[in-house]
Scaffold this motif. Structure first.
Motif: not given
Length: 609
Positions: A322-345
């Motif tokens: 993910l870090a290689y594909l995004t190469q931006d700390y904000q976009r990487l933060q979005l990618c690693i923050g989103l999975p938590g939404i699905f786990l809450c279900f």
């Protein structure tokens, strides 16, 4: 082996032999028929299990939070699985399709935890920088600009020069104007390399260079400080409010903080959110692990706790991609923050721990869970089965109990040193991948890849043999690998060899990290196991806080970082030699009670929740 009498939950009392003294002293007391300590059916803490022991963090560390067996003998001999079973396991099955599904689902919570703890490797990566060029000199080569401005350290430039007299069109030889006074002033703004396969990081977003470079380590330290703090309090909260409740409250907060970091533009707020993220992330790890191992029974407690570690190396590989594909700390933060939404279900799928509910007297809820699990496992329940909440007793053990005997003093001092060493070396390798040279994405992926067979191999071996010499070997081998990597430091032609040694060190230290929590739990007596592992958490937390600053050692001397990891690894391996070996109880000794001593009348196995 003679059949042991099993006790039901309405039994008035139970006596268990506990290793409060050295192993030799315990054997003498057993032969004399003394030295037993009365306990209720539950643990003396009144908590639902041998599995309510506080495991450590992070990121965090999760690799230190395996299931804890009741005693060295119980863990060493599969024939004694009966020692660890209880009425709930007898009803719904010790391990079946239901337990497999639930524990696999719970292991998924380790994925965002691993993402967050390792994200700083990419988000705080170093970038090449220089003092900002005047607008009319944007096409000037960077090396020429550095020489022209006298910016040898990229933090200062010549003062008193009218740069407006130069331009890309009118100046051909880039000669230095003669009106400068020779003084250097600090640069106010900087430019950064854009074609370095790193992209936008904390460094370029908030100009964390020169006199503000240390703030990158502060940002990492804030997260790990939250992990260390959460590791101390999360056990209490999980016991008080329930495993499922704390798991999902922490998961929701983790998701909120993780996505908030994506839109945060203030560095001060960013530090605060990182600390809160670390605090709730370790609670996710703790509650999820305890819930997983309280779904199973017998020998499966240890196994379920250890295969809960497998998402960690896979997550290391995923985030490197993910870090290689995004190469931006904000976009990487979005990618690693989103999975938590699905786990809450998963709230609607995962039930509360039936053993914790039984301790709290919520019998109707326990029945519903048992009936659903038994149906899923294809088991028939008795028509008239009874569930009785166990008697709870208060516990007054505190930190001083760890030093009440020579045996406890020895293992406590040893484990404090070992947990500090293990966390320092393990995370010292993981969180400094960007400092070792080569491709940081490839190095991190390889580090995750080698951990998979390391965990699997350690899981297999510790069920067959004692742990002392294997644990010692993992630390010594990690030290040797780090030493070899230090020897090759600074030689570009041997970079491939340095990375090879680092991966060997990561393999061995990962295997040791898998063994450590199980070994610790086996040597501590049951009544003070919470206290012992809690003290080890403090030592581990201190190591985590120091870890971000290890990268600064390379600025002092190229070999210093790897030399330090070498010294600590070998030190940890030597300290392990002072620990006793875990007992491997022979079947012959269990089946022939008449050889030298009669069995203690109260030594029957307890069916514990």
């Amino acid at each position: 082996m003679s059949k042991r009498a099993s006790l039901t939950h309405d039994s008035p009392a139970l006596e268990l032999e506990l290793p409060l003294l050295a192993p030799q002293e315990r054997s003498q007391r057993r032969r004399s028929g003394s030295g037993t300590i009365p306990l209720c059916i539950m643990h003396d803490t009144g908590k639902p299990s041998p599995t309510n022991t506080k495991p450590t963090s992070p990121t965090i560390p999760p690799t230190q939070q395996a299931a804890r067996p009741q005693s060295p003998a119980a863990a060493a001999d599969p024939a004694d699985d009966e020692d660890e079973t209880d009425v709930i396991g007898d009803l719904m099955g010790h391990y079946g399709k239901w337990q497999l599904l639930m524990t696999v689902l719970l292991s998924l919570f380790q994925v965002p935890n691993t993402f967050h703890i390792s994200s700083s490797v990419y988000q705080a990566a170093n970038k090449d920088f220089w003092c900002q060029r005047p607008p009319q000199l944007q096409q000037m080569p960077v090396d020429v600009w550095r020489n022209l401005s006298g910016s040898t350290d990229n933090c200062h430039r010549r003062d008193g020069i009218d740069w407006s007299r130069l331009s890309n069109e009118t100046t051909s030889q880039w000669e230095l104007p003669q009106d400068g006074n020779g003084k250097l002033v600090a640069c106010e703004n900087w430019e950064y390399e854009t074609h370095d396969n790193v992209g936008n990081t904390w460094t370029s977003e908030w100009d964390l260079v020169c006199d503000k470079e240390h703030l990158k380590q502060v940002a990492e330290m804030f997260f790990l400080l939250g992990v260390a703090t959460g590791g101390i309090i999360s056990g209490y909260l999980s016991d008080k409010f329930g495993r499922k409740t704390m798991l999902f409250i922490s998961a929701v907060l983790q998701t909120i903080f993780g996505l908030w970091l994506y839109i945060c533009s203030s560095f001060e707020l960013y530090l605060t959110l990182r600390a809160l993220l670390g605090l709730v992330s370790v609670s996710v790890t703790y509650s999820g692990l305890i819930l997983a191992i309280e779904y199973v029974d017998g020998k499966w407690r240890t196994i379920a706790g250890m295969y809960n570690l497998f998402p960690l190396p896979i997550s290391y590989m995923i985030i490197s991609g993910l870090a290689y594909l995004t190469q931006d700390y904000q976009r990487l933060q979005l990618c690693i923050g989103l999975p938590g939404i699905f786990l809450c279900f998963l709230w609607f799928v995962v039930p509360e721990s039936p053993r914790w509910l039984l301790v709290k007297g919520r019998i109707d809820e326990v029945r519903r869970i048992i009936e659903a699990a038994a149906k899923f496992n294809g088991r028939q329940l008795p028509a008239d089965y009874q569930l009785t909440p166990p008697t709870q007793e208060s516990s007054s053990q505190d930190f001083t109990y760890l030093f009440r005997s020579s045996y406890l003093r020895r293992i406590s001092i040893c484990f404090l040193c070992i947990w500090f060493t293990m966390n320092l070396v393990y995370y010292g390798i993981i969180l400094n991948m960007s400092s070792f040279g080569g491709n940081v994405y490839l190095n991190s992926a390889l580090a995750g890849l080698v951990e998979i067979p390391a965990i699997a191999l350690a899981m297999y071996i510790i069920t067959k043999v004692g742990k002392k010499w294997l644990f010692c070997a993992t630390l010594i081998c990690a030290g040797v690998a780090c030493c070899c990597a230090a020897i090759t430091e600074g030689r570009a032609d041997l970079l491939w060899l340095k990375i090879t040694f680092l991966m060997m060190g990561k393999f061995t230290i990962s295997a040791g990290n898998t063994i450590m929590p199980v070994y610790t739990a086996e040597l501590y007596p049951t009544p003070i196991r919470n206290v012992g592992v809690g003290a080890c958490n403090v030592a581990a937390g201190l190591a985590l806080i120091l870890t971000p600053y290890l990268s600064l050692l390379n600025k002092i001397e190229d070999h210093l970082l790897m030399t330090l990891l070498t010294a600590w690894s070998i030190f940890g391996g030597v300290v392990v030699l002072f620990l006793p070996e875990t007992a491997v109880r022979s079947k012959a000794s269990n089946s022939t009670p008449g050889q030298g001593s009669a069995p203690h009348p109260n030594a029957s196995a307890a069916k514990q929740v």
